[in-house]
Design an enzyme around this catalytic site. Structure first.
Site, PDB file in Angstrom:
ATOM      1  CE  LYS A 133      38.360  10.942  36.939  1.00 45.42           C
ATOM      2  NZ  LYS A 133      37.119  10.571  36.196  1.00 45.42           N
ATOM      3  CE1 TYR A 218      38.722   7.071  40.022  1.00 39.78           C
ATOM      4  CE2 TYR A 218      38.256   7.547  37.986  1.00 39.78           C
ATOM      5  CZ  TYR A 218      38.125   7.738  39.060  1.00 39.78           C
ATOM      6  OH  TYR A 218      36.881   8.499  39.254  1.00 39.78           O
TER       7      TYR A 218
END
Lengths: 362, 362
Positions: A133, A218
């Site tokens: 990510k 996140y």
């Protein structure tokens, strides 16, 4: 998180002919194996300190190959992890991985701006892809990656380790079961003080953005997996207190995010301070959350009725094993490319809101 | 918080002639006393459970009068607190308080929508005014209240108890001294699950707004007194999951608020969930904050270097004593009307951003 029927349809349809059509080795051997063979692409800090050690603990995945631009690392890694010479590549020989039946999956651990290219090339070489990510620099790149994997009948997953971590999973379950009633709000934030001003994370071309892309994702993910919903509208503001260091990328961003059910999220991310590494979910009969939430270990959970008790796991091993099982069982990953795309759509809306000064409706 | 020179000038200028000009008793006697006499206006829960008990602990303030619309309460309160018959008023006799030299200050504890009228009438009756938060339903009303007190040479303060509470004061000092470096972000939120659907707090005319006006103001205040700055730009979103109960006022709001120095705030307020009662200030070398932050007692503070230790005080007694001392020493209150006005300007910007879907620049 949510069913994504187009993708299911496409991947079923693609199964029929992709491998032979594109004339590459597609490592279908994996289907009759109990272990999936991984190659790490990019041997920086995450690969060195987290992923390679994690791959020694996985049940269904094995580290067999590396791709590195640093010749010195070839020997170090070969010695340390018993990597065979024929499984060692550099960025010039990368595409030749298509001729290597020993490698089933490549794990892309390159700077964000290289994710799309190296994922597409891996898919075209017949390899499944696990990509760190954030998925890419833009939603457009995400779509290219998804399409390439679809067209080559390869699976794609994003390195969303938290979704495989027991404290996070308990929080998701608390939300889904409505143990504390219906969710009303989520506060989430992740930031740290970034060091070296010359690192790729501060380079817009390589990083795609700053704190939001790197760690804000996140907090964004947490809002999405806790609610099981996609944001309906977003407002955001950015501040830059060090315009020199953060000339190309964002320093600190706060944002609000409204979900269709009415859950209202308030979030922050930063490269300019530490200490924010948490989420709290507020429901009408109680609350629950983690702090720290996004570290590699040592997570702590609390609810309005007491502590969350959950085992400590190697999050990367759990994430890698989960993808390996998807490949072995020919299932779609729960953190497939679409999951990364959804984050990038929200990230782009946050940047758009900062630029336009308007609420962005999705 | 910040010097407000116009006000200083006006109040000095007004000292010369206001009392005689308006021909009312202005309780100047207080100047030679060591105690200031208070009348509570509105004997609801806050007056009954917090303010009257607090007024038994104050050093410089004494409860001598009441204003109530409930005849039954006259006797109960007279008996309990030794209130003299001539110091008991109702809403029809309220203006006659001008003839009562025994009363120096009225403390307005009425629904928000009545603050302006009863403050103006008190000032015109020659009384100093302590007014509960939020100051009024609008910034326009705040300005009327400030003008009335200025014109009558009376002091005006808002019931911002937290600014007189030692944990909050330590946090303000940590921010000002830059003990943890320069402030980068503040997260603040306050909410609770509101009960009785028929209470005045859910009536737009009486309350001026919902959660934001009632408890969101604490989070807003915290951002302002921690940074010592006024918001430069605001974005906000509202959600209503119970449109019937919250037909007239806001249920849950999240907002972002950017300060001129670059401090970026992310905040929430709600009438639909409990558990959010906190703030965290993030600086470049550490963090500090309170949780719970806004309760009447039992506050707990943490920093990145350990707990905040501060004495437990009666916040209302501290707030009342501070205003009494301002009157005795003829000083401006640190929580004067302008402080309430500044909050209302931000509150209005939050509502405007919700309505327009745009960032509001102040």
């Amino acid at each position: 998180m949510m069913p994504f029927n187009r993708r299911d349809f496409l991947s079923t349809a693609a199964t029929i002919g992709a491998a032979s059509t594109f004339g590459v080795h597609t490592s279908l051997a994996a289907e009759s194996k109990s272990t999936v063979n991984f190659a790490l692409v990019g041997l920086g800090s995450l690969s060195t300190n987290q992923l390679a050690p994690a791959l020694q603990k996985t049940k269904h995945a094995k580290l067999v190959g590396i791709v590195t631009g640093t010749p010195k690392k070839e020997k170090t890694w070969a010695d340390k992890y018993g990597i065979q010479k024929q499984n060692i590549y550099n960025y010039e020989t990368y595409d030749k991985i298509r001729d290597n039946e020993d490698i089933d999956v490549v794990y892309i651990v390159l700077p964000n701006g290289m994710h799309a290219e190296y994922t597409v090339r891996a898919a075209e070489a017949g390899k499944h892809v696990l990509c760190e990510k954030p998925m890419a620099n833009s939603s457009e790149e995400c779509r290219q990656m998804i399409a390439a994997c679809d067209q080559n009948n390869r699976k794609l997953a994003i390195g969303y380790r938290c979704q495989f971590e027991p404290h996070h999973q308990q929080c998701i379950e608390l939300a889904r079961s409505e143990k504390f009633g219906s969710l009303k709000a989520v506060e989430a934030g992740f930031g740290f003080t970034i060091g070296d001003p010359n690192q790729w994370r501060l380079d817009a071309k390589l990083a795609g953005g700053g704190a939001l892309m790197d760690v804000g994702v996140y907090a964004l993910q947490a809002c999405r997996y806790l609610t099981g919903e996609e944001p309906q509208s977003i407002t955001a503001q950015e501040t830059k207190t060090d315009p020199k260091k953060f000339a190309e990328v964002d320093e600190t961003i706060t944002w609000t995010m409204k979900m269709p059910s009415g859950v209202n999220c308030f979030c922050a991310t930063s490269y300019a301070f530490r200490g924010v590494n948490r989420y709290h979910a507020y429901a009408d009969k109680g609350w629950f959350g983690l702090d720290p939430a996004f570290s590699y270990g040592g997570l702590r959970g609390q609810t309005s009725e007491g502590a969350i008790e959950a085992p400590e796991v190697d999050q990367f091993a759990a994430e890698i094993d989960a993808f390996a099982k998807c490949i072995l069982e020919d299932r779609e990953s729960s953190v497939a490319g679409e999951e990364g795309l959804r984050d990038l759509l929200a990230v782009e809306a946050i940047y758009e809101s900062i630029q336009s000064g308007r609420r962005v409706d999705l």
